[in-house]
Design a protein around this motif. Structure first.
Motif, PDB file in Angstrom:
ATOM      1  N   MET A 106       0.820  -1.196   0.000  1.00  0.00           N
ATOM      2  CA  MET A 106       0.000   0.000   0.000  1.00  0.00           C
ATOM      3  C   MET A 106       0.859   1.253   0.000  1.00  0.00           C
ATOM      4  SD  MET A 106      -2.951   1.294   2.605  1.00  0.00           S
ATOM      5  CE  MET A 106      -1.928   2.078   3.797  1.00  0.00           C
ATOM      6  N   SER A 107       1.964   1.295   0.744  1.00  0.00           N
ATOM      7  CA  SER A 107       2.726   2.531   0.879  1.00  0.00           C
ATOM      8  C   SER A 107       3.304   3.003  -0.448  1.00  0.00           C
ATOM      9  CB  SER A 107       3.837   2.359   1.918  1.00  0.00           C
ATOM     10  OG  SER A 107       4.717   1.341   1.504  1.00  0.00           O
ATOM     11  N   ALA A 108       3.514   2.087  -1.426  1.00  0.00           N
ATOM     12  CA  ALA A 108       4.070   2.481  -2.717  1.00  0.00           C
ATOM     13  C   ALA A 108       2.992   2.974  -3.684  1.00  0.00           C
ATOM     14  CB  ALA A 108       4.827   1.307  -3.327  1.00  0.00           C
ATOM     15  N   GLU A 109       1.736   2.770  -3.347  1.00  0.00           N
ATOM     16  CA  GLU A 109       0.651   3.194  -4.227  1.00  0.00           C
ATOM     17  C   GLU A 109       0.433   4.695  -4.121  1.00  0.00           C
ATOM     18  OE1 GLU A 109      -2.932   0.953  -3.852  1.00  0.00           O
ATOM     19  OE2 GLU A 109      -1.858  -0.922  -3.552  1.00  0.00           O
ATOM     20  N   VAL A 110      -0.096   5.252  -5.189  1.00  0.00           N
ATOM     21  CA  VAL A 110      -0.413   6.678  -5.202  1.00  0.00           C
ATOM     22  C   VAL A 110      -1.691   6.895  -4.400  1.00  0.00           C
ATOM     23  CG1 VAL A 110      -1.043   8.617  -6.684  1.00  0.00           C
ATOM     24  CG2 VAL A 110       0.683   6.974  -7.451  1.00  0.00           C
ATOM     25  N   PRO A 111      -1.673   7.842  -3.450  1.00  0.00           N
ATOM     26  CA  PRO A 111      -2.885   8.107  -2.668  1.00  0.00           C
ATOM     27  C   PRO A 111      -4.033   8.541  -3.573  1.00  0.00           C
ATOM     28  CG  PRO A 111      -1.008   9.285  -1.747  1.00  0.00           C
ATOM     29  CD  PRO A 111      -0.564   8.704  -3.050  1.00  0.00           C
ATOM     30  N   ARG A 112      -5.221   8.045  -3.293  1.00  0.00           N
ATOM     31  CA  ARG A 112      -6.402   8.493  -4.038  1.00  0.00           C
ATOM     32  C   ARG A 112      -6.762   9.913  -3.637  1.00  0.00           C
ATOM     33  NH1 ARG A 112      -9.408   2.714  -3.745  1.00  0.00           N
ATOM     34  NH2 ARG A 112      -8.787   2.019  -5.812  1.00  0.00           N
ATOM     35  N   LYS A 155     -13.223   0.613  10.823  1.00  0.00           N
ATOM     36  CA  LYS A 155     -13.677   1.703   9.951  1.00  0.00           C
ATOM     37  C   LYS A 155     -12.492   2.529   9.460  1.00  0.00           C
ATOM     38  CE  LYS A 155     -15.425   5.300  11.897  1.00  0.00           C
ATOM     39  NZ  LYS A 155     -16.352   6.079  12.727  1.00  0.00           N
ATOM     40  N   LEU A 156     -11.569   2.849  10.372  1.00  0.00           N
ATOM     41  CA  LEU A 156     -10.380   3.613   9.973  1.00  0.00           C
ATOM     42  C   LEU A 156      -9.536   2.838   8.965  1.00  0.00           C
ATOM     43  CD1 LEU A 156      -9.286   5.208  13.356  1.00  0.00           C
ATOM     44  CD2 LEU A 156     -10.249   6.385  11.367  1.00  0.00           C
ATOM     45  N   ALA A 157      -9.431   1.523   9.148  1.00  0.00           N
ATOM     46  CA  ALA A 157      -8.683   0.700   8.201  1.00  0.00           C
ATOM     47  C   ALA A 157      -9.302   0.785   6.814  1.00  0.00           C
ATOM     48  CB  ALA A 157      -8.628  -0.749   8.685  1.00  0.00           C
ATOM     49  N   LEU A 158     -10.621   0.719   6.761  1.00  0.00           N
ATOM     50  CA  LEU A 158     -11.330   0.851   5.491  1.00  0.00           C
ATOM     51  C   LEU A 158     -11.020   2.203   4.846  1.00  0.00           C
ATOM     52  CD1 LEU A 158     -13.602  -0.178   3.515  1.00  0.00           C
ATOM     53  CD2 LEU A 158     -15.182   1.054   4.980  1.00  0.00           C
ATOM     54  N   LEU A 159     -11.068   3.257   5.637  1.00  0.00           N
ATOM     55  CA  LEU A 159     -10.778   4.600   5.140  1.00  0.00           C
ATOM     56  C   LEU A 159      -9.338   4.707   4.642  1.00  0.00           C
ATOM     57  CD1 LEU A 159     -11.671   7.658   4.932  1.00  0.00           C
ATOM     58  CD2 LEU A 159     -10.671   7.894   7.204  1.00  0.00           C
ATOM     59  N   LEU A 160      -8.383   4.316   5.482  1.00  0.00           N
ATOM     60  CA  LEU A 160      -6.968   4.455   5.134  1.00  0.00           C
ATOM     61  C   LEU A 160      -6.589   3.600   3.935  1.00  0.00           C
ATOM     62  CD1 LEU A 160      -5.644   4.418   8.788  1.00  0.00           C
ATOM     63  CD2 LEU A 160      -5.628   6.403   7.246  1.00  0.00           C
ATOM     64  N   ASN A 161      -7.093   2.366   3.890  1.00  0.00           N
ATOM     65  CA  ASN A 161      -6.793   1.491   2.753  1.00  0.00           C
ATOM     66  C   ASN A 161      -7.414   2.003   1.462  1.00  0.00           C
ATOM     67  OD1 ASN A 161      -5.327  -0.298   4.343  1.00  0.00           O
ATOM     68  ND2 ASN A 161      -6.986  -1.786   4.508  1.00  0.00           N
ATOM     69  N   THR A 162      -8.680   2.408   1.534  1.00  0.00           N
ATOM     70  CA  THR A 162      -9.382   2.845   0.324  1.00  0.00           C
ATOM     71  C   THR A 162      -8.802   4.145  -0.228  1.00  0.00           C
ATOM     72  OG1 THR A 162     -11.397   1.741   1.068  1.00  0.00           O
ATOM     73  CG2 THR A 162     -11.643   3.409  -0.656  1.00  0.00           C
ATOM     74  N   LEU A 163      -8.430   5.056   0.668  1.00  0.00           N
ATOM     75  CA  LEU A 163      -7.821   6.316   0.222  1.00  0.00           C
ATOM     76  C   LEU A 163      -6.351   6.145  -0.127  1.00  0.00           C
ATOM     77  CD1 LEU A 163      -9.428   8.910   2.677  1.00  0.00           C
ATOM     78  CD2 LEU A 163     -10.227   8.161   0.416  1.00  0.00           C
ATOM     79  N   ARG A 164      -5.801   4.971   0.234  1.00  0.00           N
ATOM     80  CA  ARG A 164      -4.384   4.666   0.013  1.00  0.00           C
ATOM     81  C   ARG A 164      -3.487   5.686   0.704  1.00  0.00           C
ATOM     82  NH1 ARG A 164      -5.247   2.844  -6.210  1.00  0.00           N
ATOM     83  NH2 ARG A 164      -6.330   0.922  -5.710  1.00  0.00           N
ATOM     84  N   THR A 165      -3.838   5.977   1.934  1.00  0.00           N
ATOM     85  CA  THR A 165      -3.074   6.934   2.728  1.00  0.00           C
ATOM     86  C   THR A 165      -1.664   6.398   2.933  1.00  0.00           C
ATOM     87  OG1 THR A 165      -5.095   7.622   3.840  1.00  0.00           O
ATOM     88  CG2 THR A 165      -3.010   8.198   4.914  1.00  0.00           C
ATOM     89  N   PRO A 166      -0.648   7.160   2.538  1.00  0.00           N
ATOM     90  CA  PRO A 166       0.729   6.675   2.680  1.00  0.00           C
ATOM     91  C   PRO A 166       1.170   6.650   4.146  1.00  0.00           C
ATOM     92  CG  PRO A 166       0.720   8.915   1.807  1.00  0.00           C
ATOM     93  CD  PRO A 166      -0.716   8.472   1.899  1.00  0.00           C
ATOM     94  N   ILE A 167       1.946   5.628   4.466  1.00  0.00           N
ATOM     95  CA  ILE A 167       2.485   5.512   5.817  1.00  0.00           C
ATOM     96  C   ILE A 167       3.508   6.619   6.029  1.00  0.00           C
ATOM     97  CG2 ILE A 167       3.831   4.039   7.387  1.00  0.00           C
ATOM     98  CD1 ILE A 167       2.637   1.618   5.831  1.00  0.00           C
ATOM     99  N   ASP A 168       3.432   7.274   7.176  1.00  0.00           N
ATOM    100  CA  ASP A 168       4.364   8.344   7.497  1.00  0.00           C
ATOM    101  C   ASP A 168       5.785   7.787   7.540  1.00  0.00           C
ATOM    102  OD1 ASP A 168       2.390  10.665   8.509  1.00  0.00           O
ATOM    103  OD2 ASP A 168       1.638   8.704   9.113  1.00  0.00           O
TER     104      ASP A 168
END
Length: 190
Positions: free
Chosen positions: A1-7, A171-184
């Protein structure tokens, strides 16, 4: 996930002005949920969510409350790591490994949280806790015997908090995964 472009990318430092800056300023100091701040910029989870200020005002205080709630810190972090492993959510995993260590969870225990079944190296309460998370994520419920074992340790208030904690972080996991939020970045090094 961290290498993906954030939505929906986190706000850049230059974009953190006005209402966003005010909201981020309110929620960047202290508190277990934001323990990694200090010398670091606001978490990518926060700088993404602040793009919807109304939801930010609702969700961040709830997460902050749960991060500082009445459950023992070790129990809370084991449950959160289990959610992160089972969903899975790499962002939550990266954020909660340091928090788990602060709560007294060893690196060996962190690795064992991700195993398919809780093994006999956990004490009875911790096996019950991990099993409860698994049951809730798999079937939106908990078996009666698991509930009974948790009830032996937790008050009614803590039982409610535990269920909300697991649901909130799912719920947060769903949000973070779907938005592809990059790991700090600083979480990747810890």
């Amino acid at each position: 996930m961290s290498a993906e472009v954030p939505r929906i990318p986190p706000l850049s430092t230059e974009e953190q002005v006005g209402e966003a800056a005010a909201l981020l300023g309110v929620h960047t100091g202290g508190g277990a949920v934001l323990r990694h701040q200090g010398e670091h910029p606001p978490l990518n989870a926060l700088t993404t969510l602040v793009r919807n200020p109304d939801l930010y005002r609702v969700l961040v205080p709830q997460v902050r409350h749960l991060a500082n709630g009445s459950l023992p810190a070790r129990d809370r972090e084991l449950a959160l790591l289990r959610v992160a492993a089972r969903v899975p959510c790499p962002y939550e995993w990266a954020q909660h490994c340091p928090a788990a260590r602060e709560a007294g969870v060893t690196d060996d225990e962190i690795a064992r949280v991700a195993l398919a079944q809780p093994d006999d190296r956990w004490d009875e309460h911790e096996r019950t806790l991990l099993t409860a998370v698994d049951q809730m994520l798999a079937g939106s419920d908990m078996a009666d015997d698991t509930w009974e074992r948790l009830s032996a340790r937790y008050s009614d208030s803590e039982l409610i908090e535990f269920v909300v904690l697991v649901g909130e972080y799912q719920k947060l996991a769903l949000l973070l995964n779907t938005l592809r939020t990059p790991i700090d970045p600083w979480l990747l090094s810890g």
